[in-house]
Scaffold this active site. Structure first.
Site, PDB file in Angstrom:
ATOM      1  N   ASP A  66       0.828  -1.213   0.000  1.00 55.61           N
ATOM      2  CA  ASP A  66       0.000   0.000   0.000  1.00 55.61           C
ATOM      3  C   ASP A  66       0.860   1.261   0.000  1.00 55.61           C
ATOM      4  O   ASP A  66       1.415   1.644   1.026  1.00 55.61           O
ATOM      5  CB  ASP A  66      -0.910  -0.026   1.231  1.00 55.61           C
ATOM      6  CG  ASP A  66      -1.862   1.157   1.271  1.00 55.61           C
ATOM      7  OD1 ASP A  66      -2.066   1.791   0.216  1.00 55.61           O
ATOM      8  OD2 ASP A  66      -2.395   1.450   2.352  1.00 55.61           O
TER       9      ASP A  66
ATOM     10  N   ASP B 251      -2.052   5.241  -5.709  1.00 58.71           N
ATOM     11  CA  ASP B 251      -2.302   4.420  -4.521  1.00 58.71           C
ATOM     12  C   ASP B 251      -2.434   2.949  -4.881  1.00 58.71           C
ATOM     13  O   ASP B 251      -3.473   2.517  -5.370  1.00 58.71           O
ATOM     14  CB  ASP B 251      -3.557   4.910  -3.809  1.00 58.71           C
ATOM     15  CG  ASP B 251      -3.818   4.142  -2.523  1.00 58.71           C
ATOM     16  OD1 ASP B 251      -2.919   3.399  -2.091  1.00 58.71           O
ATOM     17  OD2 ASP B 251      -4.911   4.265  -1.964  1.00 58.71           O
TER      18      ASP B 251
END
Length: 433
Positions: free
Chosen positions: A92, A287
């Site tokens: 992430d 992201d």
């Protein structure tokens, strides 16, 4: 995933780490109720004695598994602990903290592919800079011997726990095997969000001091560069360091300095079919914790309008009986692959200037924003971010980064990308894979 409906697959972005006594968050991502903080009962600390020689000219390459659809996420295997055990983590770039579901014992944990991590006693003290990096400036140390954390994600998920050090095992592209002590979260209280992934935890790849790449860099092991290459066929690879790409072949654009928490290129413009749309000044974030891409409500409506206009007269019709994603189309017969339909859809792109003379364009072809559902429909993998709680953020998720090498160079403060074959990790004569 109940009822076959995919809910955004969003781990995201704005991570809020609250003080031990605090609930709440910032940025409009919701107030958490105050929780009772579990106090770690420990005696002595385990010595952190893994001596390694700095090899900053080397990198770490890790295979990725999973896909955007139907799995719904990519994941990486890391080997952690003494003795070393495997764990599957969600890579992430939208958050800093790496954490594992932890048998401390676990108050609330979700289903995971491996037994919960067994913590050691090598606690990170509250005064440690890594602890400070995870909290607001006014954080008060209630327990000096330990660093409590709480991390909240925009999809409603959260992890609460304590920070400790443990051995991570990595193979370098130089052929060396290293076992550095790195800080990670022992998460003993997890709440799943809408985009719940059945994994052992999260691999934080953000810009902060607590991220794995920052910690490796601070130990002199790699340059402060992280990147990924997600294959549209599934799988791919993740890397730390700058030895696996030719910088001259990458399109670079500066990171936005006014958005220091995120990997952002700052202000972008939506280009559709090679033409400007007038949709400008878009705050764009990269992201890898989000499977799909998101546009703010105004930009999303404009994009949908252009898309539907383009599909006029094409042999596609909207379908209301496929709930895979909010917008799906059927053909005369079920589609098998994106190749069956990509001729009906145009490329779009996000264009960035950020003070440099030339514009950098992040191209998104149809295969990087569409999926073929299990029902044979073609569905749009770009969603309304405002509805998903992202406010005005425009987010480039995994679907739009497929078949590209995407690089976050924290030393040069730039983000780069280039088309790439992500099906197999880069070869090196000395690499141990």
């Amino acid at each position: 995933m109940g009822g076959g409906k995919i809910l955004g697959m969003l781990i995201f972005v704005v991570v809020i780490v609250s003080a031990a006594g605090g609930g709440g968050g910032e940025g409009g991502y919701g107030d958490n109720q105050q929780k009772k903080w579990w106090k770690w009962m420990s005696s002595s600390s385990v010595a952190s004695s893994s001596v390694v020689n700095p090899v900053v000219s080397s990198s770490i390459v890790l295979p990725l598994y999973g896909n955007v659809y139907p799995v719904g996420y990519y994941y990486v295997q890391l080997n952690i602990g003494q003795p070393s055990r495997p764990y599957f983590l969600d890579p992430d770039t939208g958050s800093d903290l790496t954490w594992l579901q932890c048998d401390a014992p676990c108050v609330r944990c979700t289903r995971a592919p491996h037994p919960f991590y067994k913590p050691n006693n090598d606690l990170v003290p509250c005064k440690d800079p890594l602890c400070a990096a995870l909290h607001h400036a006014d954080y008060k140390c209630e327990s000096p011997e330990q660093c409590d954390y709480q991390v909240d994600y925009a999809d409603g998920g959260s992890s609460l726990g304590v920070l400790l050090n443990d051995l991570f095992t990595f193979n370098m592209t130089s052929g060396a095997r290293i076992k550095p002590h790195l800080a990670l979260g022992c998460g003993y209280d997890q709440l799943p969000g809408q985009s719940y992934h059945p994994l052992d935890g999260v691999l934080g790849l953000g810009k902060g001091k607590a991220s794995i790449v920052s910690q490796l860099h601070n130990k002199g092991l790699v340059r402060n560069v992280v990147g990924h290459c997600l294959s549209g066929k599934g799988g791919g690879f993740l890397f730390f360091g700058d030895e696996v790409y030719d910088s001259s072949r990458i399109v670079w654009t500066p990171m936005a300095h006014d958005h220091m928490k995120h990997y952002s290129t700052g202000s972008g413009e939506l280009i559709f079919g090679g033409k400007g749309t007038g949709l400008k000044n878009l705050f764009v974030v990269f992201d890898s914790g989000s499977s799909f891409s998101y546009l703010n409500a105004h930009t999303y409506q404009g994009f949908i309008s252009l898309l539907k206009k383009e599909l006029n007269g094409k042999p596609l019709r909207e379908t209301k009986d496929d709930y895979t994603l909010p917008l799906c189309w059927k053909g005369r017969r079920p589609f098998k692959t994106i190749n069956d339909v990509k001729k009906y859809f145009k490329h779009f792109a996000l264009s960035f200037t950020n003070g440099w003379k030339s514009k950098a364009q992040f191209e998104i072809p149809p295969e990087s924003y569409l999926i073929i559902s299990s029902k044979g429909s073609v569905c749009l993998g770009v969603l309304n971010g405002t509805e998903a709680g992202l406010q005005n953020v425009n987010l480039i998720g995994d679907i739009s980064m497929q078949d590209k090498m995407v690089i976050y160079d924290n030393e040069r403060q730039t983000i780069g990308w280039s088309p790439a074959n992500c099906d197999r990790p880069p070869k090196s004569s000395n690499m141990i894979m």
